[in-house]
Write a protein that holds these residues in place. Sequence first.
Motif, PDB file in Angstrom:
ATOM      1  N   TYR A 116      29.080 -29.246  40.224  1.00  0.00           N
ATOM      2  CA  TYR A 116      27.856 -28.681  40.797  1.00  0.00           C
ATOM      3  C   TYR A 116      27.261 -29.547  41.899  1.00  0.00           C
ATOM      4  CZ  TYR A 116      28.211 -25.929  36.542  1.00  0.00           C
ATOM      5  OH  TYR A 116      28.662 -25.122  35.539  1.00  0.00           O
ATOM      6  N   GLU A 117      26.518 -28.865  42.774  1.00  0.00           N
ATOM      7  CA  GLU A 117      25.788 -29.547  43.848  1.00  0.00           C
ATOM      8  C   GLU A 117      24.282 -29.469  43.630  1.00  0.00           C
ATOM      9  OE1 GLU A 117      28.893 -28.754  47.451  1.00  0.00           O
ATOM     10  OE2 GLU A 117      27.642 -27.073  46.795  1.00  0.00           O
ATOM     11  N   ALA A 118      23.870 -28.622  42.710  1.00  0.00           N
ATOM     12  CA  ALA A 118      22.455 -28.501  42.372  1.00  0.00           C
ATOM     13  C   ALA A 118      22.332 -28.018  40.936  1.00  0.00           C
ATOM     14  CB  ALA A 118      21.750 -27.529  43.315  1.00  0.00           C
ATOM     15  N   ILE A 119      21.291 -28.497  40.264  1.00  0.00           N
ATOM     16  CA  ILE A 119      20.957 -28.076  38.905  1.00  0.00           C
ATOM     17  C   ILE A 119      19.543 -27.499  39.006  1.00  0.00           C
ATOM     18  CG2 ILE A 119      20.805 -28.774  36.480  1.00  0.00           C
ATOM     19  CD1 ILE A 119      23.511 -29.565  37.807  1.00  0.00           C
ATOM     20  N   VAL A 120      19.411 -26.200  38.721  1.00  0.00           N
ATOM     21  CA  VAL A 120      18.145 -25.503  38.982  1.00  0.00           C
ATOM     22  C   VAL A 120      17.711 -24.708  37.755  1.00  0.00           C
ATOM     23  CG1 VAL A 120      16.995 -23.822  40.488  1.00  0.00           C
ATOM     24  CG2 VAL A 120      18.769 -25.315  41.430  1.00  0.00           C
ATOM     25  N   PRO A 121      16.463 -24.877  37.323  1.00  0.00           N
ATOM     26  CA  PRO A 121      15.954 -24.081  36.200  1.00  0.00           C
ATOM     27  C   PRO A 121      15.783 -22.617  36.604  1.00  0.00           C
ATOM     28  CG  PRO A 121      14.451 -25.893  36.739  1.00  0.00           C
ATOM     29  CD  PRO A 121      15.469 -25.824  37.815  1.00  0.00           C
ATOM     30  N   LYS A 122      15.925 -21.749  35.594  1.00  0.00           N
ATOM     31  CA  LYS A 122      15.783 -20.314  35.838  1.00  0.00           C
ATOM     32  C   LYS A 122      15.108 -19.673  34.643  1.00  0.00           C
ATOM     33  CE  LYS A 122      18.568 -16.451  37.455  1.00  0.00           C
ATOM     34  NZ  LYS A 122      19.915 -16.031  37.862  1.00  0.00           N
ATOM     35  N   GLN A 123      14.091 -18.851  34.917  1.00  0.00           N
ATOM     36  CA  GLN A 123      13.423 -18.057  33.886  1.00  0.00           C
ATOM     37  C   GLN A 123      13.683 -16.598  34.234  1.00  0.00           C
ATOM     38  OE1 GLN A 123       9.467 -19.868  34.544  1.00  0.00           O
ATOM     39  NE2 GLN A 123       9.363 -19.999  32.321  1.00  0.00           N
ATOM     40  N   ASN A 124      14.485 -15.912  33.435  1.00  0.00           N
ATOM     41  CA  ASN A 124      14.950 -14.559  33.769  1.00  0.00           C
ATOM     42  C   ASN A 124      15.488 -14.573  35.191  1.00  0.00           C
ATOM     43  OD1 ASN A 124      14.466 -13.638  31.216  1.00  0.00           O
ATOM     44  ND2 ASN A 124      12.514 -12.689  31.718  1.00  0.00           N
ATOM     45  N   SER A 125      14.849 -13.867  36.121  1.00  0.00           N
ATOM     46  CA  SER A 125      15.375 -13.827  37.486  1.00  0.00           C
ATOM     47  C   SER A 125      14.684 -14.831  38.413  1.00  0.00           C
ATOM     48  CB  SER A 125      15.222 -12.421  38.062  1.00  0.00           C
ATOM     49  OG  SER A 125      13.861 -12.070  38.105  1.00  0.00           O
ATOM     50  N   LYS A 126      13.710 -15.557  37.902  1.00  0.00           N
ATOM     51  CA  LYS A 126      12.943 -16.477  38.756  1.00  0.00           C
ATOM     52  C   LYS A 126      13.518 -17.889  38.695  1.00  0.00           C
ATOM     53  CE  LYS A 126       8.415 -17.899  40.077  1.00  0.00           C
ATOM     54  NZ  LYS A 126       7.024 -17.628  40.149  1.00  0.00           N
ATOM     55  N   ILE A 127      13.893 -18.403  39.863  1.00  0.00           N
ATOM     56  CA  ILE A 127      14.411 -19.771  39.919  1.00  0.00           C
ATOM     57  C   ILE A 127      13.283 -20.733  40.268  1.00  0.00           C
ATOM     58  CG2 ILE A 127      16.755 -19.043  40.482  1.00  0.00           C
ATOM     59  CD1 ILE A 127      16.160 -19.909  43.400  1.00  0.00           C
ATOM     60  N   GLN A 128      13.490 -22.011  39.933  1.00  0.00           N
ATOM     61  CA  GLN A 128      12.468 -23.044  40.146  1.00  0.00           C
ATOM     62  C   GLN A 128      13.066 -24.183  40.987  1.00  0.00           C
ATOM     63  OE1 GLN A 128       9.437 -22.472  39.267  1.00  0.00           O
ATOM     64  NE2 GLN A 128       9.755 -20.731  37.915  1.00  0.00           N
ATOM     65  N   PRO A 129      13.232 -23.979  42.291  1.00  0.00           N
ATOM     66  CA  PRO A 129      13.900 -24.978  43.127  1.00  0.00           C
ATOM     67  C   PRO A 129      13.099 -26.254  43.364  1.00  0.00           C
ATOM     68  CG  PRO A 129      13.111 -23.176  44.477  1.00  0.00           C
ATOM     69  CD  PRO A 129      12.870 -22.783  43.046  1.00  0.00           C
ATOM     70  N   LEU A 130      11.813 -26.257  42.985  1.00  0.00           N
ATOM     71  CA  LEU A 130      11.004 -27.470  43.165  1.00  0.00           C
ATOM     72  C   LEU A 130      10.825 -28.234  41.858  1.00  0.00           C
ATOM     73  CD1 LEU A 130       8.378 -26.275  45.777  1.00  0.00           C
ATOM     74  CD2 LEU A 130      10.604 -27.353  46.125  1.00  0.00           C
ATOM     75  N   ALA A 131      11.751 -27.976  40.937  1.00  0.00           N
ATOM     76  CA  ALA A 131      11.856 -28.749  39.691  1.00  0.00           C
ATOM     77  C   ALA A 131      13.347 -28.821  39.399  1.00  0.00           C
ATOM     78  CB  ALA A 131      11.094 -28.078  38.566  1.00  0.00           C
ATOM     79  N   ALA A 132      14.092 -29.355  40.350  1.00  0.00           N
ATOM     80  CA  ALA A 132      15.553 -29.256  40.307  1.00  0.00           C
ATOM     81  C   ALA A 132      16.214 -30.566  40.732  1.00  0.00           C
ATOM     82  CB  ALA A 132      15.996 -28.110  41.223  1.00  0.00           C
TER      83      ALA A 132
END
Length: 192
Positions: A116-132
């Motif tokens: 991987y190049e990024a690890i990103v949280p996801k809640q249903n369809s909403k991603i959280q790129p500023l906590a990644a």
Amino acid sequence: MAGVVLAGGQSSRFGRPKMFEIFEEEPLYKKSLKALQGNSLHPIIIATNAELQPNFAEENVVFHIETTLHQGPLVALQNVMQHFPDVDWFVVLASDMPFIDADFIRKMLNQIDDRYEAIVPKQNSKIQPLAAIYRRRTLPILDSVIQQHKRSMKDFLKELKVCYVKFDEECQTFANINTQQDLLEILKKEKK
């Protein structure tokens, strides 16, 4: 592996620098800072601007002062990656997330994998790129996205091999403060 608090925004919807608003007896940005410090990341970087920097009373952090103001988180991440060439992974947090904690960071760090190049949280369809978490080797892609005048974290993520980490929809970890009303609502919930 560095920890980065993004704290250079305008806070235009809030009306004043929101990262310094008090929540549970400390400025909001300290929630992100403590979450990173609780995981032995080094260096811990506060990405901000010269106007805001004197308001942080921190020791044992490195300040990265943005030279072009208010260009958004994508440009801030690019600047940090360029200025810290020895760091392989950057754990990035916004400075306005009152429920972020060290356990969340640990869960994310456990997902790091060479695929991987990024690890990103996801809640249903909403991603959280500023906590990644973002990998250094993505810098050329980041440069390219910005050169195309794209400023969205989602535009960047479309180009990467991303591990999305699922979180329940009810999880409060990603609540953030954009307006004074947001802060009041979160404070009301806390009192219950």
